[in-house]
Design a protein around this motif. Structure first.
Motif, PDB file in Angstrom:
ATOM      1  N   ALA A 141       0.859  -1.190   0.000  1.00 19.78           N
ATOM      2  CA  ALA A 141       0.000   0.000   0.000  1.00 19.78           C
ATOM      3  C   ALA A 141       0.891   1.234   0.000  1.00 19.78           C
ATOM      4  N   GLY A 142       0.258   2.390  -0.041  1.00 20.18           N
ATOM      5  CA  GLY A 142       0.996   3.646   0.028  1.00 20.18           C
ATOM      6  C   GLY A 142       1.336   4.016   1.457  1.00 20.18           C
ATOM      7  N   ALA A 143       1.979   5.161   1.619  1.00 21.16           N
ATOM      8  CA  ALA A 143       2.489   5.564   2.924  1.00 21.16           C
ATOM      9  C   ALA A 143       1.395   5.809   3.945  1.00 21.16           C
ATOM     10  N   VAL A 144       0.152   6.071   3.487  1.00 25.84           N
ATOM     11  CA  VAL A 144      -0.924   6.328   4.443  1.00 25.84           C
ATOM     12  C   VAL A 144      -1.359   5.060   5.161  1.00 25.84           C
ATOM     13  N   SER A 145      -0.788   3.919   4.776  1.00 27.28           N
ATOM     14  CA  SER A 145      -1.104   2.696   5.501  1.00 27.28           C
ATOM     15  C   SER A 145      -0.321   2.580   6.800  1.00 27.28           C
ATOM     16  N   SER A 146       0.722   3.400   6.957  1.00 24.69           N
ATOM     17  CA  SER A 146       1.549   3.237   8.153  1.00 24.69           C
ATOM     18  C   SER A 146       1.951   4.555   8.794  1.00 24.69           C
ATOM     19  N   ARG A 147       2.743   5.382   8.115  1.00 22.45           N
ATOM     20  CA  ARG A 147       3.337   6.548   8.786  1.00 22.45           C
ATOM     21  C   ARG A 147       2.635   7.871   8.536  1.00 22.45           C
ATOM     22  N   MET A 148       1.934   7.998   7.444  1.00 23.57           N
ATOM     23  CA  MET A 148       1.371   9.288   7.077  1.00 23.57           C
ATOM     24  C   MET A 148      -0.107   9.373   7.415  1.00 23.57           C
ATOM     25  N   ILE A 149      -0.508  10.502   7.959  1.00 28.75           N
ATOM     26  CA  ILE A 149      -1.919  10.804   8.193  1.00 28.75           C
ATOM     27  C   ILE A 149      -2.317  11.909   7.221  1.00 28.75           C
ATOM     28  N   VAL A 150      -3.235  11.602   6.329  1.00 22.69           N
ATOM     29  CA  VAL A 150      -3.705  12.570   5.335  1.00 22.69           C
ATOM     30  C   VAL A 150      -5.224  12.561   5.388  1.00 22.69           C
ATOM     31  N   SER A 157      -7.141   5.775   3.359  1.00 22.63           N
ATOM     32  CA  SER A 157      -6.233   5.525   4.475  1.00 22.63           C
ATOM     33  C   SER A 157      -6.769   4.438   5.399  1.00 22.63           C
ATOM     34  N   ILE A 158      -8.058   4.495   5.685  1.00 20.20           N
ATOM     35  CA  ILE A 158      -8.671   3.494   6.566  1.00 20.20           C
ATOM     36  C   ILE A 158      -8.553   2.111   5.939  1.00 20.20           C
ATOM     37  N   ALA A 159      -8.817   2.017   4.644  1.00 20.37           N
ATOM     38  CA  ALA A 159      -8.792   0.724   3.973  1.00 20.37           C
ATOM     39  C   ALA A 159      -7.391   0.123   3.950  1.00 20.37           C
ATOM     40  N   VAL A 160      -6.381   0.933   3.628  1.00 17.81           N
ATOM     41  CA  VAL A 160      -5.026   0.372   3.545  1.00 17.81           C
ATOM     42  C   VAL A 160      -4.421   0.160   4.927  1.00 17.81           C
ATOM     43  N   THR A 161      -4.888   0.895   5.924  1.00 14.98           N
ATOM     44  CA  THR A 161      -4.458   0.606   7.288  1.00 14.98           C
ATOM     45  C   THR A 161      -4.985  -0.760   7.728  1.00 14.98           C
ATOM     46  N   HIS A 183       3.973  -6.557   5.274  1.00 11.03           N
ATOM     47  CA  HIS A 183       3.340  -5.377   4.703  1.00 11.03           C
ATOM     48  C   HIS A 183       4.426  -4.478   4.139  1.00 11.03           C
ATOM     49  N   VAL A 184       4.198  -3.931   2.952  1.00 12.47           N
ATOM     50  CA  VAL A 184       5.133  -2.990   2.333  1.00 12.47           C
ATOM     51  C   VAL A 184       4.404  -1.676   2.106  1.00 12.47           C
ATOM     52  N   SER A 185       4.925  -0.610   2.702  1.00 13.03           N
ATOM     53  CA  SER A 185       4.360   0.725   2.547  1.00 13.03           C
ATOM     54  C   SER A 185       5.349   1.564   1.744  1.00 13.03           C
ATOM     55  N   ILE A 186       4.874   2.160   0.654  1.00  9.73           N
ATOM     56  CA  ILE A 186       5.761   2.886  -0.249  1.00  9.73           C
ATOM     57  C   ILE A 186       5.453   4.377  -0.207  1.00  9.73           C
ATOM     58  N   ALA A 187       6.428   5.150   0.258  1.00 12.00           N
ATOM     59  CA  ALA A 187       6.316   6.609   0.271  1.00 12.00           C
ATOM     60  C   ALA A 187       7.206   7.156  -0.839  1.00 12.00           C
ATOM     61  N   ALA A 188       6.749   7.001  -2.057  1.00 13.21           N
ATOM     62  CA  ALA A 188       7.511   7.459  -3.219  1.00 13.21           C
ATOM     63  C   ALA A 188       6.562   7.618  -4.396  1.00 13.21           C
ATOM     64  N   ASN A 189       6.835   8.600  -5.231  1.00 13.59           N
ATOM     65  CA  ASN A 189       6.103   8.748  -6.488  1.00 13.59           C
ATOM     66  C   ASN A 189       6.793   7.863  -7.514  1.00 13.59           C
ATOM     67  N   ILE A 190       6.301   6.647  -7.652  1.00 17.35           N
ATOM     68  CA  ILE A 190       7.012   5.618  -8.399  1.00 17.35           C
ATOM     69  C   ILE A 190       7.227   6.059  -9.849  1.00 17.35           C
ATOM     70  N   GLY A 191       8.506   6.012 -10.251  1.00 12.20           N
ATOM     71  CA  GLY A 191       8.861   6.330 -11.622  1.00 12.20           C
ATOM     72  C   GLY A 191       8.784   7.791 -11.988  1.00 12.20           C
ATOM     73  N   GLN A 192       8.822   8.676 -10.995  1.00 12.15           N
ATOM     74  CA  GLN A 192       8.645  10.104 -11.275  1.00 12.15           C
ATOM     75  C   GLN A 192       9.937  10.906 -11.192  1.00 12.15           C
ATOM     76  N   GLY A 193      11.081  10.250 -11.371  1.00 15.74           N
ATOM     77  CA  GLY A 193      12.314  11.007 -11.551  1.00 15.74           C
ATOM     78  C   GLY A 193      13.361  10.831 -10.477  1.00 15.74           C
ATOM     79  N   ARG A 194      12.984  10.700  -9.221  1.00 14.06           N
ATOM     80  CA  ARG A 194      13.979  10.504  -8.178  1.00 14.06           C
ATOM     81  C   ARG A 194      14.598   9.128  -8.326  1.00 14.06           C
ATOM     82  N   ALA A 195      15.892   9.039  -8.029  1.00 19.34           N
ATOM     83  CA  ALA A 195      16.578   7.749  -8.187  1.00 19.34           C
ATOM     84  C   ALA A 195      15.919   6.670  -7.342  1.00 19.34           C
ATOM     85  N   GLY A 196      15.548   7.051  -6.129  1.00 16.71           N
ATOM     86  CA  GLY A 196      14.951   6.070  -5.230  1.00 16.71           C
ATOM     87  C   GLY A 196      13.534   5.687  -5.582  1.00 16.71           C
ATOM     88  N   SER A 197      12.906   6.434  -6.497  1.00 16.15           N
ATOM     89  CA  SER A 197      11.547   6.110  -6.901  1.00 16.15           C
ATOM     90  C   SER A 197      11.497   5.235  -8.148  1.00 16.15           C
TER      91      SER A 197
END
Length: 239
Positions: A141-150, A157-161, A183-197
């Motif tokens: 899921a995305g980062a709102v499943s674990s560390r981010m509150i949006v 957010s509720i569903a992925v939590t 569980h894998v939580s990804i806080a990255a804009n996948i494929g959007q330019g940053r090396a780590g993404s």
């Protein structure tokens, strides 16, 4: 031959995970709604068998049938990776809602996709994994499943939590069976330019999760191109 089934396989992360595991000799089962998109992914994977099994993740009967077909055609599923991404049309029908405006009706489609979909997929392959004494389940899921509150996307957010809770409970409940769940939580804009993404960089973490088999809760961010793992804060109870 071992098989990885990627549920919700897309052109970025799904393709990269498929390619990474195929490089290690695993056959690949691709599951998502769009056959043409799956065929395009499959065409780029060489050296192993690749099967395309179109199914709507929210259609639980179709999803379990696709996984059953994958095992019949390719063999036992050793790795299940679950990472659905709603399409624009899905979000138009079930848009994000603010926390104060979240209703049962606005939450239900996201629960169907992330939680019920993951449970249906796991239940299809888990008995075989337990019987064989081996297997890996990676629920994404995305980062709102674990560390981010949006609060502006509270329904998602509720569903992925809930998805994360399911993964952590699986991790604890499967201790001693030879089956590893995380569980894998990804806080990255996948494929959007940053090396780590870059999708292939993120896919490497999935291979590590499968081979290391120690982490229950993986939080990946692209700030310094390295994952931050949370499992040192979470210890599964012994059985």
């Amino acid at each position: 031959m071992s098989v990885i089934a990627i549920v919700g396989a897309g052109s970025l992360l799904g393709r990269a995970i498929a390619t990474r595991f195929a490089a290690e000799g695993l056959d690949v089962a691709l599951i998502a709604r769009d056959r043409d998109a799956l065929d395009a992914i499959a065409a780029g994977i060489t050296g192993v068998r690749v099967g395309v099994f179109p199914a709507d993740i929210t259609d639980r009967a179709a999803l379990t049938r696709a996984l059953a077909d994958a095992e019949e055609q390719l063999g036992p599923i050793e790795v299940l990776e679950f990472s659905p991404t709603p399409r624009p049309a899905d979000l138009a029908a079930a848009p994000f809602t603010d926390a104060a405006d979240t209703s049962v009706e606005s939450l239900a489609p996201h629960i169907e996709l992330h939680l019920y979909g993951s449970v249906a997929a796991v239940q299809q392959v888990l008995p075989g994994m337990i019987a064989r004494g081996s297997g890996t389940i990676l629920l994404t899921a995305g980062a709102v499943s674990s560390r981010m509150i949006v609060p502006q996307i509270a329904n998602v957010s509720i569903a992925v939590t809930a998805l994360r809770s399911y993964a952590l409970n699986l991790h604890a409940g499967l201790a001693g069976t030879g089956v590893h769940a995380a569980h894998v939580s990804i806080a990255a804009n996948i494929g959007q330019g940053r090396a780590g993404s870059a999708p292939d960089v993120i896919a490497e973490q999935y291979w590590s999760a499968h081979t290391d088999r120690t982490e229950a809760d993986i939080y990946y961010h692209d700030l310094d191109d390295s994952p931050v793992r949370l499992s040192d804060r979470y210890t599964a109870p012994s059985r």
